[in-house]
Design a protein around this motif. Structure first.
Motif, PDB file in Angstrom:
ATOM      1  N   ASP A  41     121.025  88.536   0.066  1.00 48.29           N
ATOM      2  CA  ASP A  41     120.787  88.332   1.497  1.00 48.29           C
ATOM      3  C   ASP A  41     119.991  89.424   1.865  1.00 48.29           C
ATOM      4  O   ASP A  41     118.925  89.829   2.538  1.00 48.29           O
ATOM      5  CB  ASP A  41     121.685  88.187   2.484  1.00 48.29           C
ATOM      6  N   ASP A  42     120.438  90.784   1.380  1.00 53.08           N
ATOM      7  CA  ASP A  42     119.887  92.080   1.652  1.00 53.08           C
ATOM      8  C   ASP A  42     118.642  92.252   1.070  1.00 53.08           C
ATOM      9  O   ASP A  42     117.657  92.517   2.037  1.00 53.08           O
ATOM     10  CB  ASP A  42     120.726  93.119   1.243  1.00 53.08           C
ATOM     11  N   ILE A  43     118.254  91.869  -0.222  1.00 53.97           N
ATOM     12  CA  ILE A  43     116.944  92.089  -0.774  1.00 53.97           C
ATOM     13  C   ILE A  43     116.041  91.115  -0.250  1.00 53.97           C
ATOM     14  O   ILE A  43     114.641  91.492   0.007  1.00 53.97           O
ATOM     15  CB  ILE A  43     116.908  91.827  -2.129  1.00 53.97           C
ATOM     16  N   ALA A  44     116.491  89.701   0.053  1.00 55.21           N
ATOM     17  CA  ALA A  44     115.462  88.782   0.802  1.00 55.21           C
ATOM     18  C   ALA A  44     115.173  89.108   1.923  1.00 55.21           C
ATOM     19  O   ALA A  44     113.955  88.804   2.551  1.00 55.21           O
ATOM     20  CB  ALA A  44     116.407  87.523   0.721  1.00 55.21           C
ATOM     21  N   SER A  45     115.868  89.893   2.754  1.00 56.83           N
ATOM     22  CA  SER A  45     115.524  90.178   4.087  1.00 56.83           C
ATOM     23  C   SER A  45     114.388  91.173   4.045  1.00 56.83           C
ATOM     24  O   SER A  45     113.659  91.192   4.945  1.00 56.83           O
ATOM     25  CB  SER A  45     116.716  90.636   4.967  1.00 56.83           C
ATOM     26  N   ILE A  46     114.434  92.052   3.220  1.00 62.95           N
ATOM     27  CA  ILE A  46     113.454  92.983   2.955  1.00 62.95           C
ATOM     28  C   ILE A  46     112.214  92.438   2.949  1.00 62.95           C
ATOM     29  O   ILE A  46     111.092  92.733   3.177  1.00 62.95           O
ATOM     30  CB  ILE A  46     113.562  94.001   2.051  1.00 62.95           C
ATOM     31  N   SER A  47     112.102  91.245   1.875  1.00 63.24           N
ATOM     32  CA  SER A  47     110.857  90.577   1.350  1.00 63.24           C
ATOM     33  C   SER A  47     110.228  89.821   2.768  1.00 63.24           C
ATOM     34  O   SER A  47     109.282  89.860   2.824  1.00 63.24           O
ATOM     35  CB  SER A  47     111.270  89.596   0.470  1.00 63.24           C
ATOM     36  N   ALA A  48     111.217  89.306   3.314  1.00 64.14           N
ATOM     37  CA  ALA A  48     110.817  88.650   4.524  1.00 64.14           C
ATOM     38  C   ALA A  48     110.085  89.691   5.619  1.00 64.14           C
ATOM     39  O   ALA A  48     108.986  89.283   6.125  1.00 64.14           O
ATOM     40  CB  ALA A  48     111.797  87.852   5.309  1.00 64.14           C
ATOM     41  N   ALA A  49     110.631  90.720   5.801  1.00 59.91           N
ATOM     42  CA  ALA A  49     110.258  91.676   6.814  1.00 59.91           C
ATOM     43  C   ALA A  49     108.974  92.364   6.191  1.00 59.91           C
ATOM     44  O   ALA A  49     108.133  92.345   7.241  1.00 59.91           O
ATOM     45  CB  ALA A  49     111.128  92.833   6.859  1.00 59.91           C
ATOM     46  N   ARG A  50     108.781  92.311   5.007  1.00 60.68           N
ATOM     47  CA  ARG A  50     107.428  92.956   4.508  1.00 60.68           C
ATOM     48  C   ARG A  50     106.270  91.937   4.836  1.00 60.68           C
ATOM     49  O   ARG A  50     105.224  92.294   5.047  1.00 60.68           O
ATOM     50  CB  ARG A  50     107.505  93.063   2.903  1.00 60.68           C
ATOM     51  N   HIS A  51     106.604  90.625   4.703  1.00 65.79           N
ATOM     52  CA  HIS A  51     105.699  89.702   4.868  1.00 65.79           C
ATOM     53  C   HIS A  51     105.372  89.601   6.494  1.00 65.79           C
ATOM     54  O   HIS A  51     104.018  89.480   6.561  1.00 65.79           O
ATOM     55  CB  HIS A  51     106.108  88.157   4.495  1.00 65.79           C
ATOM     56  N   CYS A  52     106.129  89.440   7.260  1.00 64.50           N
ATOM     57  CA  CYS A  52     105.684  89.190   8.610  1.00 64.50           C
ATOM     58  C   CYS A  52     105.818  90.477   9.686  1.00 64.50           C
ATOM     59  O   CYS A  52     105.216  90.652  10.657  1.00 64.50           O
ATOM     60  CB  CYS A  52     106.794  88.449   9.299  1.00 64.50           C
TER      61      CYS A  52
END
Length: 172
Positions: A41-52
């Motif tokens: 969940d931690d790493i996926a949240s970083i990918s999501a934030a990098r995208h938007c």
């Protein structure tokens, strides 16, 4: 800040490696599933934030498929990136690779798909840029994302119906 119309998957890629310590393990001397889910969940949240480039919230964790146990003699390397987007939602894929620290042997240990929603300062959903896959893996995951999104939507409908039936009465 004006967001670009699209981003490449590679722009959302995040890699995180951790060592497995005794306090991270269960009674089988393997990494706690919940600990790995927290890493995911931690790493996926970083990918999501990098995208938007805004706040995000985890909307769902479709699955965590534990393929191989991760022991104390392993490191755990997680790789994540955005594979598909809706209007304000983003699907993030996480691949978990274990590496035996003495032999260097690496194996795919788990995979997971999560959905995040982009939020403005008031907690309202906001549109996100399109995602552009380039590699074979990115294209394959992008092309199969619509099916996963439909399954996710159907599962949510069933979860809401179940929640309505269960109620909140105390069991004691």
């Amino acid at each position: 800040m004006k967001l670009p119309e699209s981003r490449f998957c590679k722009e959302t890629r995040v890699v995180k490696t951790s060592r497995v310590f005794p306090l991270d393990t269960n009674n089988h001397n393997t990494l706690f599933g919940g600990k790995l889910m927290s890493y995911i969940d931690d790493i996926a949240s970083i990918s999501a934030a990098r995208h938007c480039r805004c706040e995000t919230v985890t909307a769902s964790m479709d699955s965590v498929d534990f393929l191989r146990p991760i022991g104390q003699d392993n490191s755990v390397c997680l790789e994540s990136y955005v594979t598909w987007v809706g209007t304000s939602s983003m699907e993030v894929f996480v691949k978990v690779i274990k590496e035996h620290l003495m032999t260097g042997e690496r194996e795919l240990a788990a995979t997971s798909f999560l959905t995040f929603v982009a939020l403005d300062a008031n907690g309202k959903s906001v549109p996100v840029p399109r995602i552009v896959p380039e590699t074979e893996e990115e294209i394959m995951l992008h092309n199969t994302a619509v099916q996963r999104a439909a399954e996710r939507k159907n599962r949510l409908k069933h979860s809401k119906a179940l929640a309505d039936e269960l109620g909140t009465d105390k069991p004691w």
